[in-house]
Design an enzyme around this catalytic site. Sequence first.
Site, mmCIF file in Angstrom:
data_model
loop_
_atom_site.group_PDB
_atom_site.id
_atom_site.type_symbol
_atom_site.label_atom_id
_atom_site.label_comp_id
_atom_site.label_asym_id
_atom_site.label_seq_id
_atom_site.Cartn_x
_atom_site.Cartn_y
_atom_site.Cartn_z
ATOM 1 N N SER A 152 35.335 37.456 37.071
ATOM 2 C CA SER A 152 35.358 36.124 37.669
ATOM 3 C C SER A 152 35.569 36.269 39.163
ATOM 4 O O SER A 152 36.138 37.269 39.630
ATOM 5 C CB SER A 152 36.508 35.302 37.071
ATOM 6 O OG SER A 152 36.744 34.124 37.812
ATOM 7 N N TYR A 165 45.670 34.611 35.166
ATOM 8 C CA TYR A 165 44.227 34.721 34.916
ATOM 9 C C TYR A 165 43.565 35.599 35.968
ATOM 10 O O TYR A 165 42.781 36.502 35.640
ATOM 11 C CB TYR A 165 43.593 33.330 34.915
ATOM 12 C CG TYR A 165 42.095 33.358 34.710
ATOM 13 C CD1 TYR A 165 41.551 33.604 33.454
ATOM 14 C CD2 TYR A 165 41.220 33.140 35.775
ATOM 15 C CE1 TYR A 165 40.184 33.636 33.254
ATOM 16 C CE2 TYR A 165 39.848 33.171 35.584
ATOM 17 C CZ TYR A 165 39.334 33.418 34.323
ATOM 18 O OH TYR A 165 37.972 33.456 34.145
#
Length: 258
Positions: A152, A165
């Site tokens: 990501s 995350y």
Amino acid sequence: MSTVLSGTPLSDRVAIVTGASSGIGAATAERLAGLGARVALIGRRGDRLQEVVDRITERGGSALALATDVTDRDALARAAQTVRERFGTVDLVFANAGVQHVSPITDLTVADWDEQIDLNIKGVMNTIQAFVRDLEAAAAAGGPADLIFTSSIAATRILEKFQVYSGTKAYISHLARVLRTELGRKKIRVSAVEPGMVDTELPDHVDDPDATRLMADLIKEIDVLQSADVAETVAFVAAAPKNVNLTEITILPTEQII
């Protein structure tokens, strides 16, 4: 998606897609199958996996649904054996399963921390353990072999409240870089795909109001990525000449500046 034709770019390849019940995983499984690969779909929601498999087979593709939790190492090993028995040696692994939670660190949402670490990191390591020998065998036999991760932009961007995350995705991006020092010598390609804002169900797990507002505003204001956009990129990486390793690809909506 068109019916599978012989001689397509991924003909005779055997692919694993984790997190394949929806979003990027489902779209990628369909795209790889459309390009000729035999695809095993792994995820926790068996009914959703079967829906994707049904769409693939209706178009002439070959696919298998395996309801498996990648955080369960033994279950994943059993799934891997099933794939070998059904399709043969795996030569394309798309480690995509993941979850996203967002909260201030002082909220101490430790269950959310654990879920992200277990799925985004340990699940990926279990996937490597289950299939790296297949990749070695495929490369040694002279064919292409790909290990592709979904990371990501959170791996490198500073996004408030995304600390756990982001940490898991930074782990994945750097893992890919380091793995190339071992696996590249064995002719196994290692790649990390780092998407920006994608219109998937991943943000549905986010209940922090600031993060929810940020994501909702992006979806309303700009033309965000669709799962099929990321799937097309994964397929492009896998279909490159086998001496070409696209190692780290950031995919952003053209208008996204965050």
